[in-house]
Design an enzyme around this catalytic site. Structure first.
Site, PDB file in Angstrom:
ATOM      1  CD  GLU A  45      15.379  -2.419 -12.871  1.00 11.29           C
ATOM      2  OE1 GLU A  45      15.774  -1.233 -13.011  1.00 11.29           O
ATOM      3  OE2 GLU A  45      15.583  -3.311 -13.709  1.00 11.29           O
ATOM      4  CD  GLU A 101       2.026   8.437 -11.047  1.00  7.25           C
ATOM      5  OE1 GLU A 101       2.265   7.753 -12.055  1.00  7.25           O
ATOM      6  OE2 GLU A 101       0.860   8.733 -10.716  1.00  7.25           O
ATOM      7  N   GLY A 102       5.421   5.018  -8.673  1.00  5.13           N
ATOM      8  CA  GLY A 102       6.254   3.837  -8.917  1.00  5.13           C
ATOM      9  C   GLY A 102       5.391   2.584  -8.978  1.00  5.13           C
ATOM     10  CG  HIS A 103       3.420   1.170  -5.450  1.00  3.20           C
ATOM     11  ND1 HIS A 103       3.532   2.204  -4.564  1.00  3.20           N
ATOM     12  CD2 HIS A 103       4.081   0.130  -4.884  1.00  3.20           C
ATOM     13  CE1 HIS A 103       4.214   1.823  -3.507  1.00  3.20           C
ATOM     14  NE2 HIS A 103       4.568   0.572  -3.666  1.00  3.20           N
ATOM     15  CD  GLN A 150       8.061  -6.649   3.931  1.00  6.30           C
ATOM     16  OE1 GLN A 150       7.410  -7.537   3.396  1.00  6.30           O
ATOM     17  NE2 GLN A 150       8.573  -5.649   3.228  1.00  6.30           N
ATOM     18  N   GLY A 186       0.832  -1.204   0.000  1.00  2.00           N
ATOM     19  CA  GLY A 186       0.000   0.000   0.000  1.00  2.00           C
ATOM     20  C   GLY A 186       0.864   1.251   0.000  1.00  2.00           C
TER      21      GLY A 186
END
Ligand code: PAF
Length: 287
Positions: free
Chosen positions: A148, A35-37, A61, A31
């Site tokens: 990445e 913009e990367g997601h 994690q 969540g």
């Protein structure tokens, strides 16, 4: 776009799509979508007929001193963002679906999980490997996409998929950056205004190191200069800046596997925020 919370509902949707011969892509997230997601969802939609976005803040994690309790995100806002980007379904399971009482199985990718980020966040990769293995087994998508930006995480996931023979193609999505070069991250909201103006220095210094490597220069010296530059830009600590083989993440030139592709990776602390970033590098000369 529908939201489902149980594995049986999830599988019922996937079975329906499979019966129509449709391919499936998965974009696992915690969540706090940015913009990367969104670009990962769009990429998945270019490769497959139906995209599933997952939303689960995975406690395994996070270390006890980390931000699990306050991890940024708002389910309805994230659902809208998934839908706008082209996802067909959001899988947002509650805790007991992902970790039923008595859960005691853990996936650990030896070696890769103990270096770089693993030295500073020893719990992290086994938490990621466990949840990603579960999500991949639950969905069995044709492809799954991971950014990445978390390059070592991507390498760990590629390894577990290979080692456990999970029939899913893993695709790395390009890092999306602000105009000044700062890599998008859900945790950037922790940066103060002053930190925010300094934060792009991490990307700048990694690019400088990559340039030296590509020109066949003295990159250990370039790394020392990069560390000094970050400290002069008010970063309180540089955890590492390193040049690695892009697949094994072993030190560049020492991996035993000849490859022309390397990666410069860095992690540094700015105020209360720990930033990580990385850039690709291509071999300039033979060792
Ligand atoms: O990159 C993330 O957001 C998480 O580590 C992931 C891959 C969704 C696993 O919880």
């Amino acid at each position: 776009m529908k939201t489902v919370r149980t594995i049986s509902e999830l599988r019922a949707h996937i079975d329906g799509w499979r019966a129509q011969g449709l391919s499936v892509g998965a974009v696992p997230t915690m969540g706090g979508l940015h913009e990367g997601h969104i670009s990962l969802v769009r990429t998945a939609a270019m490769h497959t007929d139906r995209v599933i976005g997952t939303l689960f803040v995975n406690p395994k994690q996070f270390a006890v001193n980390e931000d699990f309790e306050i991890y940024p995100g708002n389910e309805s806002v994230d659902a809208q963002k998934f839908a706008d980007a082209g996802a067909a379904l959001m899988f947002a399971p509650p805790m007991d679906v992902m970790y039923p009482p008595g859960h005691s199985t853990c996936v650990t990718v030896e070696g890769l999980s103990g270096i770089l980020e693993g030295k500073f966040r020893p719990h992290f990769f086994s938490g990621v490997a466990t949840i990603v293995t579960k999500l991949l087994m639950q969905i069995l998508p044709n492809i799954a996409i991971f950014g990445e930006k978390d390059y070592q995480q991507l390498c760990v996931i590629r390894s577990l998929v290979r080692d456990l023979n999970i029939p899913v193609k893993i695709i790395g999505g390009l890092t999306v950056r602000e105009k000044d070069g700062l890599a998008l991250s859900s945790r950037n909201i922790y940066l103060t205004d002053e930190d925010r103006t300094r934060a792009p220095a991490l990307f700048e210094t990694l690019k400088d190191v990559a340039l030296v490597v590509e020109n066949g220069g003295d990159y250990p010296e370039a790394i020392q200069l990069a560390i000094k530059r970050l400290i002069n830009s008010d970063f309180s600590e540089v955890d590492y800046i390193t040049v690695c083989n892009a697949d094994t993440l072993l030190p560049w030139g020492e991996s035993g596997i000849e490859s022309d592709f390397g990666r410069v990776l860095g992690a540094a602390r700015l105020g209360k925020t720990r930033l990580i970033d990385n850039v690709p590098v291509v071999r300039a000369q033979s060792f």
